[in-house]
Design a protein around this motif. Structure first.
Motif, PDB file in Angstrom:
ATOM      1  N   ASP A 287       0.845  -1.198   0.000  1.00 49.94           N
ATOM      2  CA  ASP A 287       0.000   0.000   0.000  1.00 49.94           C
ATOM      3  C   ASP A 287       0.880   1.248   0.000  1.00 49.94           C
ATOM      4  OD1 ASP A 287       0.803   0.462   2.652  1.00 49.94           O
ATOM      5  OD2 ASP A 287      -1.197   0.211   3.499  1.00 49.94           O
ATOM      6  N   PRO A 288       0.297   2.458   0.025  1.00 49.73           N
ATOM      7  CA  PRO A 288       1.107   3.680  -0.040  1.00 49.73           C
ATOM      8  C   PRO A 288       2.139   3.815   1.087  1.00 49.73           C
ATOM      9  CG  PRO A 288      -1.165   4.197  -0.516  1.00 49.73           C
ATOM     10  CD  PRO A 288      -1.137   2.767  -0.054  1.00 49.73           C
ATOM     11  N   LYS A 289       1.889   3.180   2.228  1.00 49.41           N
ATOM     12  CA  LYS A 289       2.831   3.245   3.350  1.00 49.41           C
ATOM     13  C   LYS A 289       3.858   2.108   3.321  1.00 49.41           C
ATOM     14  CE  LYS A 289      -0.287   5.684   6.424  1.00 49.41           C
ATOM     15  NZ  LYS A 289      -0.959   5.681   7.725  1.00 49.41           N
ATOM     16  N   GLY A 290       3.803   1.278   2.276  1.00 45.52           N
ATOM     17  CA  GLY A 290       4.754   0.179   2.157  1.00 45.52           C
ATOM     18  C   GLY A 290       4.351  -1.085   2.881  1.00 45.52           C
ATOM     19  N   ARG A 291       3.135  -1.126   3.428  1.00 44.96           N
ATOM     20  CA  ARG A 291       2.655  -2.331   4.123  1.00 44.96           C
ATOM     21  C   ARG A 291       2.265  -3.385   3.099  1.00 44.96           C
ATOM     22  NH1 ARG A 291      -1.637   0.604   7.886  1.00 44.96           N
ATOM     23  NH2 ARG A 291      -2.109   1.323   5.797  1.00 44.96           N
TER      24      ARG A 291
ATOM     25  N   ARG B 236       3.422  -1.023  -5.883  1.00 45.69           N
ATOM     26  CA  ARG B 236       2.727  -0.171  -4.909  1.00 45.69           C
ATOM     27  C   ARG B 236       1.428   0.315  -5.536  1.00 45.69           C
ATOM     28  NH1 ARG B 236       6.390   3.645  -3.376  1.00 45.69           N
ATOM     29  NH2 ARG B 236       6.921   2.400  -1.579  1.00 45.69           N
TER      30      ARG B 236
ATOM     31  N   VAL C 119      -5.097   1.730   0.600  1.00 44.26           N
ATOM     32  CA  VAL C 119      -4.580   1.203   1.864  1.00 44.26           C
ATOM     33  C   VAL C 119      -4.896  -0.287   1.995  1.00 44.26           C
ATOM     34  CG1 VAL C 119      -4.621   3.417   3.064  1.00 44.26           C
ATOM     35  CG2 VAL C 119      -6.617   1.915   3.165  1.00 44.26           C
TER      36      VAL C 119
END
Length: 118
Positions: free
Chosen positions: A17-21, A69, A73
């Motif tokens: 996701d955008p946060k790298g999760r 990516r 979320v």
């Protein structure tokens, strides 16, 4: 945007996701039947004994070293419409996927499907 030539190279890579999760692993890509450009991906999620394939749009996806990516979320993608790991996408469920992500859905002029697996 992912180009059609890149599709095979990114199967089995992590989807984040955008946060790298980490959301899961890219399983397959579905192209828009009107343009033949990648439109959606299925992402393998879940426990090893209960996996499923969730759909996520690729319109703003970014490729990185070992990952794809997506701009959604992790929680939203994991709750997206899904199919079993051995199933195919029924034509009547395509619209549901587009609406889940607030995307416009249109069939072809003759009522053709919008998505085709590559």
């Amino acid at each position: 945007m992912i180009h059609a030539a890149d599709v095979r190279e990114w199967r089995n890579e992590n989807v984040v996701d955008p946060k790298g999760r980490r959301i899961g692993m890219l399983e397959a890509v579905y192209v828009d039947t009107a343009t033949d450009e990648p439109a959606m991906a299925t992402v393998r999620t879940g426990l090893p004994t209960r996996q499923r394939l969730v759909f996520v749009p690729l319109d703003e996806a970014v490729l990185g070293p070992g990952y794809v990516r997506v701009p959604y979320v992790k929680g939203k993608v994991r709750k997206a419409p899904a199919i079993g790991t051995d199933d195919i996408l029924p034509a009547d469920q395509e619209e549901t996927i587009f609406h889940y992500y607030d995307l416009e859905y249109r069939t072809g002029l003759q009522g053709e499907r919008r998505l085709a697996r590559r």
